[in-house]
Motif scaffolding. Structure first.
Motif, mmCIF file in Angstrom:
data_model
loop_
_atom_site.group_PDB
_atom_site.id
_atom_site.type_symbol
_atom_site.label_atom_id
_atom_site.label_comp_id
_atom_site.label_asym_id
_atom_site.label_seq_id
_atom_site.Cartn_x
_atom_site.Cartn_y
_atom_site.Cartn_z
ATOM 1 N N ASN A 96 50.745 16.253 45.964
ATOM 2 C CA ASN A 96 49.581 16.821 45.300
ATOM 3 C C ASN A 96 49.709 16.940 43.785
ATOM 4 O O ASN A 96 48.706 17.082 43.092
ATOM 5 N N SER A 97 50.912 16.885 43.258
ATOM 6 C CA SER A 97 51.108 17.233 41.847
ATOM 7 C C SER A 97 50.940 16.072 40.879
ATOM 8 O O SER A 97 50.826 16.290 39.665
ATOM 9 N N GLY A 98 50.957 14.820 41.361
ATOM 10 C CA GLY A 98 50.971 13.701 40.425
ATOM 11 C C GLY A 98 50.185 12.498 40.887
ATOM 12 O O GLY A 98 49.436 12.554 41.869
ATOM 13 N N ASP A 99 50.366 11.370 40.165
ATOM 14 C CA ASP A 99 49.620 10.131 40.455
ATOM 15 C C ASP A 99 50.343 9.312 41.517
ATOM 16 O O ASP A 99 50.885 8.251 41.254
ATOM 17 N N TRP A 100 50.291 9.821 42.736
ATOM 18 C CA TRP A 100 51.023 9.242 43.864
ATOM 19 C C TRP A 100 50.542 7.847 44.249
ATOM 20 O O TRP A 100 51.275 7.071 44.861
ATOM 21 N N ASP A 101 49.277 7.500 43.903
ATOM 22 C CA ASP A 101 48.698 6.225 44.345
ATOM 23 C C ASP A 101 48.779 5.135 43.288
ATOM 24 O O ASP A 101 48.072 4.138 43.355
ATOM 25 N N TYR A 102 49.670 5.275 42.327
ATOM 26 C CA TYR A 102 49.840 4.242 41.313
ATOM 27 C C TYR A 102 50.491 2.997 41.937
ATOM 28 O O TYR A 102 51.081 3.070 42.998
ATOM 29 N N ASN A 103 50.374 1.855 41.254
ATOM 30 C CA ASN A 103 50.922 0.580 41.751
ATOM 31 C C ASN A 103 50.346 0.232 43.121
ATOM 32 O O ASN A 103 51.065 0.061 44.108
ATOM 33 N N SER A 104 49.053 0.057 43.179
ATOM 34 C CA SER A 104 48.367 -0.122 44.458
ATOM 35 C C SER A 104 48.648 -1.462 45.130
ATOM 36 O O SER A 104 48.404 -1.618 46.324
ATOM 37 N N LYS A 105 49.165 -2.460 44.376
ATOM 38 C CA LYS A 105 49.403 -3.778 44.969
ATOM 39 C C LYS A 105 50.806 -3.920 45.562
ATOM 40 O O LYS A 105 51.122 -4.957 46.158
#
Length: 298
Positions: A96-105
């Motif tokens: 919940n605290s950060g941009d966990w869904d980065y690097n989607s590829k």
């Protein structure tokens, strides 16, 4: 969003269509596999085939390839339902605290590499799981990345410790490529709280089994273009760190890995359209294969 997937074809190649989206904790990818005329039914350690989405001609050879392709499509890409027990699942940790869904590829690229080089059956969609979920223990491998703050609750720390104790491997990759960055400092702090004492994060020796679980990396973790180009802390990191839950005195850090931690920014290194991999002189996702094979078989 709605994912509309169809398989069609007569004289033309079958086409898998859809819009990447997240629904019910699942990320769906558009055209995650190459066309039948470019594939080989013998996955193993075979020679790489180009990854393209071309059309099939209406020849007898194409019809044969089309039948094989349809079987693959119906049995994997287009089938519905949960993963099978023997399938490798690329699971991503949603915190919940950060941009966990980065690097989607990354997931599509890694799954492509698994199909290309190994005989491991795969589930063709990324699955998203939270640190406090009971379902976390169902996955042998979980990927985690981001740039910003990493903060877990006590319940999440307890569940992550259970995940590791039950044989899971959490691969955490610092997208900042910066040992002094927010992701690195906060993640390392969380690991100290989750795994206190002598079994916390420690330098992983270059002779560890993960560096030869499939491909051989005699010099340890492969370098990334981001660290070679001076991104982040402008350091070429020569080693990874790991939590080895049952570390024994004198084992030299060669025990089973529970958490694999990288400041090398593999996530950004692997975050490109898998169809463009054929243009690279060297496939830079090979180390991902080692991590998956190690997690899948350890």
């Amino acid at each position: 969003c709605a994912a509309n997937r169809t398989a069609s074809g007569s004289a033309d190649a079958p086409r898998i269509s859809g819009t990447p989206c997240r629904r019910s904790g699942v990320t769906r990818f558009e055209k995650p596999y190459e066309c039948a005329s470019e594939m080989t039914p013998r996955f193993g350690q075979s020679e790489r085939r180009p990854i393209v989405g071309t059309r099939l001609s209406a020849s007898a050879a194409s019809c044969s390839a089309l039948s094989w392709w349809r079987a693959l499509v119906m049995n994997s890409v287009c089938r519905s339902g949960p993963p099978k027990a023997n399938e490798f699942v690329f699971a991503r940790l949603r915190y919940n605290s950060g941009d966990w869904d980065y690097n989607s590829k990354v997931a599509a690229n890694v799954l492509d590499a698994i199909v290309q080089y190994t005989t491991i059956p795969i589930y063709p969609e990324e699955v998203v799981v939270t640190p406090d979920s009971d379902e976390l223990l169902a996955f042998p491998f979980v990927f985690m990345t981001g740039h910003t703050l990493v903060r877990f609750t006590q319940a999440e720390r307890k569940n992550l410790a259970r995940f590791v104790e039950h044989g899971g491997l959490l691969f955490s990759d610092d997208c900042n490529h910066d040992v002094n960055g927010l992701y690195a400092k906060s993640f390392e702090s969380e690991m100290a709280l989750t795994f206190p004492g002598p079994n916390g994060l420690a330098k992983l020796p270059k002779t560890h089994a993960i560096f030869r679980s499939f491909f051989t990396f005699p010099d340890g973790p492969p370098q990334t273009s981001h660290e070679l180009n001076g991104w982040g802390d402008d350091i070429v990191h020569e080693y990874l760190r790991a939590v080895i839950p049952h570390r024994r005195e004198g084992d030299g850090g060669h025990g089973r890995i529970g958490v694999l931690y990288s400041n090398k920014d593999y996530g950004c290194e692997w975050d490109y359209d898998w169809k463009n991999k054929r243009f690279r002189r060297e496939d830079n996702t090979k180390f991902a294969v080692n991590i998956v094979v190690y997690a899948y078989g350890s």
